[in-house]
Write a protein that holds these residues in place. Structure first.
Motif, mmCIF file in Angstrom:
data_model
loop_
_atom_site.group_PDB
_atom_site.id
_atom_site.type_symbol
_atom_site.label_atom_id
_atom_site.label_comp_id
_atom_site.label_asym_id
_atom_site.label_seq_id
_atom_site.Cartn_x
_atom_site.Cartn_y
_atom_site.Cartn_z
ATOM 1 N N THR A 26 -20.495 25.774 -51.129
ATOM 2 C CA THR A 26 -20.740 24.340 -50.791
ATOM 3 C C THR A 26 -19.278 24.053 -50.373
ATOM 4 O O THR A 26 -18.947 23.164 -49.559
ATOM 5 C CB THR A 26 -21.394 23.543 -51.341
ATOM 6 O OG1 THR A 26 -20.826 23.627 -53.018
ATOM 7 C CG2 THR A 26 -23.007 23.913 -51.509
ATOM 8 N N ARG A 48 -16.537 25.807 -50.199
ATOM 9 C CA ARG A 48 -15.757 26.701 -48.989
ATOM 10 C C ARG A 48 -16.175 25.813 -47.634
ATOM 11 O O ARG A 48 -15.215 25.713 -46.965
ATOM 12 C CB ARG A 48 -16.148 28.037 -49.193
ATOM 13 C CG ARG A 48 -15.246 28.996 -48.206
ATOM 14 C CD ARG A 48 -15.610 30.426 -48.590
ATOM 15 N NE ARG A 48 -16.691 30.834 -48.459
ATOM 16 C CZ ARG A 48 -17.287 31.507 -49.704
ATOM 17 N NH1 ARG A 48 -16.607 31.283 -50.803
ATOM 18 N NH2 ARG A 48 -18.707 31.751 -49.675
ATOM 19 N N SER A 49 -17.459 25.600 -47.704
ATOM 20 C CA SER A 49 -17.986 25.184 -46.230
ATOM 21 C C SER A 49 -17.263 23.565 -46.013
ATOM 22 O O SER A 49 -16.734 23.529 -44.893
ATOM 23 C CB SER A 49 -19.524 25.063 -46.228
ATOM 24 O OG SER A 49 -20.067 26.430 -46.247
ATOM 25 N N GLU A 50 -17.280 22.896 -46.977
ATOM 26 C CA GLU A 50 -16.777 21.867 -46.926
ATOM 27 C C GLU A 50 -15.130 21.701 -46.672
ATOM 28 O O GLU A 50 -14.462 20.948 -45.707
ATOM 29 C CB GLU A 50 -17.009 20.546 -48.129
ATOM 30 C CG GLU A 50 -16.445 19.385 -48.040
ATOM 31 C CD GLU A 50 -16.992 18.464 -46.748
ATOM 32 O OE1 GLU A 50 -16.423 17.414 -46.720
ATOM 33 O OE2 GLU A 50 -17.945 18.909 -46.406
ATOM 34 N N SER A 51 -14.542 22.247 -47.363
ATOM 35 C CA SER A 51 -12.937 22.768 -47.065
ATOM 36 C C SER A 51 -12.680 23.106 -45.671
ATOM 37 O O SER A 51 -11.565 22.744 -45.132
ATOM 38 C CB SER A 51 -12.521 23.633 -48.093
ATOM 39 O OG SER A 51 -12.748 24.972 -47.942
ATOM 40 N N THR A 52 -13.640 24.263 -45.389
ATOM 41 C CA THR A 52 -13.277 24.588 -43.920
ATOM 42 C C THR A 52 -13.591 23.520 -42.919
ATOM 43 O O THR A 52 -12.655 23.358 -41.753
ATOM 44 C CB THR A 52 -14.277 25.934 -43.569
ATOM 45 O OG1 THR A 52 -14.154 27.089 -44.357
ATOM 46 C CG2 THR A 52 -14.132 26.405 -42.263
ATOM 47 N N ARG A 53 -14.478 22.594 -43.054
ATOM 48 C CA ARG A 53 -14.937 21.738 -42.164
ATOM 49 C C ARG A 53 -13.711 20.536 -42.121
ATOM 50 O O ARG A 53 -13.098 20.192 -40.964
ATOM 51 C CB ARG A 53 -16.230 20.764 -42.474
ATOM 52 C CG ARG A 53 -16.537 19.760 -41.553
ATOM 53 C CD ARG A 53 -17.843 19.128 -42.104
ATOM 54 N NE ARG A 53 -17.708 18.206 -43.144
ATOM 55 C CZ ARG A 53 -17.230 17.105 -43.099
ATOM 56 N NH1 ARG A 53 -17.069 16.593 -41.893
ATOM 57 N NH2 ARG A 53 -17.044 16.291 -44.089
ATOM 58 N N VAL A 54 -13.097 20.259 -43.207
ATOM 59 C CA VAL A 54 -12.004 19.568 -43.384
ATOM 60 C C VAL A 54 -10.827 19.964 -42.705
ATOM 61 O O VAL A 54 -10.034 19.238 -42.059
ATOM 62 C CB VAL A 54 -11.636 19.056 -44.935
ATOM 63 C CG1 VAL A 54 -10.466 18.357 -44.983
ATOM 64 C CG2 VAL A 54 -12.952 18.219 -45.453
ATOM 65 N N ARG A 55 -10.383 21.123 -42.997
ATOM 66 C CA ARG A 55 -9.476 21.830 -42.254
ATOM 67 C C ARG A 55 -9.321 22.034 -40.856
ATOM 68 O O ARG A 55 -8.368 21.957 -40.291
ATOM 69 C CB ARG A 55 -9.199 23.321 -42.978
ATOM 70 C CG ARG A 55 -8.819 23.340 -44.231
ATOM 71 C CD ARG A 55 -8.548 24.840 -45.104
ATOM 72 N NE ARG A 55 -7.254 25.593 -44.221
ATOM 73 C CZ ARG A 55 -7.378 26.842 -44.187
ATOM 74 N NH1 ARG A 55 -8.483 27.379 -44.291
ATOM 75 N NH2 ARG A 55 -6.190 27.370 -43.511
ATOM 76 N N GLU A 56 -10.464 21.936 -40.448
ATOM 77 C CA GLU A 56 -10.767 22.005 -38.900
ATOM 78 C C GLU A 56 -10.133 20.914 -38.308
ATOM 79 O O GLU A 56 -9.872 20.673 -36.888
ATOM 80 C CB GLU A 56 -12.035 22.208 -38.512
ATOM 81 C CG GLU A 56 -12.445 23.895 -38.621
ATOM 82 C CD GLU A 56 -13.793 24.202 -38.490
ATOM 83 O OE1 GLU A 56 -14.734 23.314 -38.390
ATOM 84 O OE2 GLU A 56 -14.332 25.360 -38.504
ATOM 85 N N THR A 57 -10.261 19.703 -38.974
ATOM 86 C CA THR A 57 -9.758 18.443 -38.604
ATOM 87 C C THR A 57 -7.990 18.069 -38.670
ATOM 88 O O THR A 57 -7.665 17.026 -38.334
ATOM 89 C CB THR A 57 -10.403 17.151 -39.320
ATOM 90 O OG1 THR A 57 -10.022 17.330 -40.572
ATOM 91 C CG2 THR A 57 -12.162 17.508 -38.996
ATOM 92 N N ALA A 103 -13.361 20.085 -52.895
ATOM 93 C CA ALA A 103 -12.992 20.660 -51.400
ATOM 94 C C ALA A 103 -11.761 19.954 -51.012
ATOM 95 O O ALA A 103 -10.962 20.592 -50.315
ATOM 96 C CB ALA A 103 -13.905 20.048 -50.398
#
Length: 315
Positions: free
Chosen positions: A112, A114-123, A73
């Motif tokens: 999994t 892709r979802s985690e990387s999206t969550r991190v990028r949103e921060t 991620a």
């Protein structure tokens, strides 16, 4: 980096380069040459077709490619934020490439990851506070200059300098051989050989107008490498400034190119700046207002006073 990670990285380096010596690999991965020998042997035993040439180094057998590797991620975030930067700062052609690359990266990521990387990028978010935006004109010029560099074509343009020449003029027509582009503090800088000055000079794309790619060709100087190029430091004028400690952050947080040192004293700070011409520092000193006092050189003290009197008369 553990043994497995290092061996994978060695394979990738061999895939990227034609020939690499054990000494080069040892320096890159901060290990011993003996360890590299053991890694090469382990990779060969695992089926990686590595060819060793005495006195030259190691290479992969022609036609061999490592199968695609997965991303964590964090690695995906690094790549995707890189595509965001390219979209914002490079020309339209590379902007379209970055969008395509982003789609491909996201397409191959497991759900999994892709979802985690999206969550991190949103921060996290790329902002340009305090830095100039890359204008549409600069993006257009960037594409033309890139083409000229790759095709070894000279370019001409009208250039506006920040500080006037000795004759009072700020703009001049230039013809140059473009060597490379670098991005510094929000500005695209072109490193080139200037026909007018007969030397290597630096030009901001934001100060160019009437740019044209010429049919005249040039050759790169032998041994020139942009990644190793370091411009000569010709800032030979020292300026001493007394500073109110309350604005220390204003001076230091700007990452001021001219700032040499700050010395703490009993009631104030002593800042030392090094410039080519005092005019370069004048806007900063005026912006800091009454919280600073120029001590040396005396001519610069007078210059600041004269500018302050002009401002006072206008108000």
């Amino acid at each position: 980096m553990n043994k497995t990670e290092r061996q994978l990285a060695i394979t990738l380096e061999l895939q990227r380069s034609k020939v690499l010596r054990a000494e080069d690999l040892a320096a890159q991965f901060e290990t011993s040459v003996r360890t590299i020998y053991r890694d090469i042997q382990a990779l060969s035993e695992a089926g990686v077709p590595i060819v060793g040439s005495p006195g030259q180094g190691y290479s992969l057998m022609e036609g061999y490619f490592l199968p695609p590797v997965g991303f964590t991620a964090e690695e995906a975030v690094a790549l995707l934020m890189g595509t965001d930067f390219i979209e914002q700062r490079l020309d339209a052609e590379y902007g379209s490439y970055s969008k395509a690359a982003k789609r491909k990266i996201e397409a191959i990521l497991p759900e999994t990851v892709r979802s985690e990387s999206t969550r991190v990028r949103e921060t996290m978010r790329l902002l340009h506070t305090g830095e100039p935006l890359t204008s549409e004109k600069e993006r257009e010029y960037l594409a033309e200059v890139r083409r000229a560099i790759l095709e070894r074509c000279k370019i001409s343009f009208k250039y506006v300098k920040k500080i006037p020449e000795s004759d009072g003029n700020r703009d001049s027509r230039r013809k140059i051989a473009p060597y490379g582009l670098t991005f510094v503090q929000g500005n695209w800088i072109l490193v080139a050989h200037c026909d007018l000055r007969q030397d290597v000079r630096h030009f901001r794309l934001s100060r160019m107008t009437e740019l044209a790619v010429l049919e005249e060709r040039f050759s790169m100087p032998p041994g020139f490498n942009l990644s190793r190029y370091r411009p000569p430091d010709d800032r030979n004028v020292l300026v001493l400034v007394r500073v109110n400690p309350k604005i220390t952050d204003k001076i230091t947080e700007n990452g001021n190119y001219y700032l040499e040192a700050i010395e703490e004293r009993k009631n104030d700070l002593l800042a030392t700046f090094r410039v080519r011409q005092t005019e370069e520092l004048l806007p900063y000193v005026l912006g800091w207002g009454g919280d600073v006092e120029v001590l040396e050189p005396e001519a610069f003290r007078r210059q600041v006073r004269e500018e302050a009197e002009k401002i006072f008369k206008r108000y």
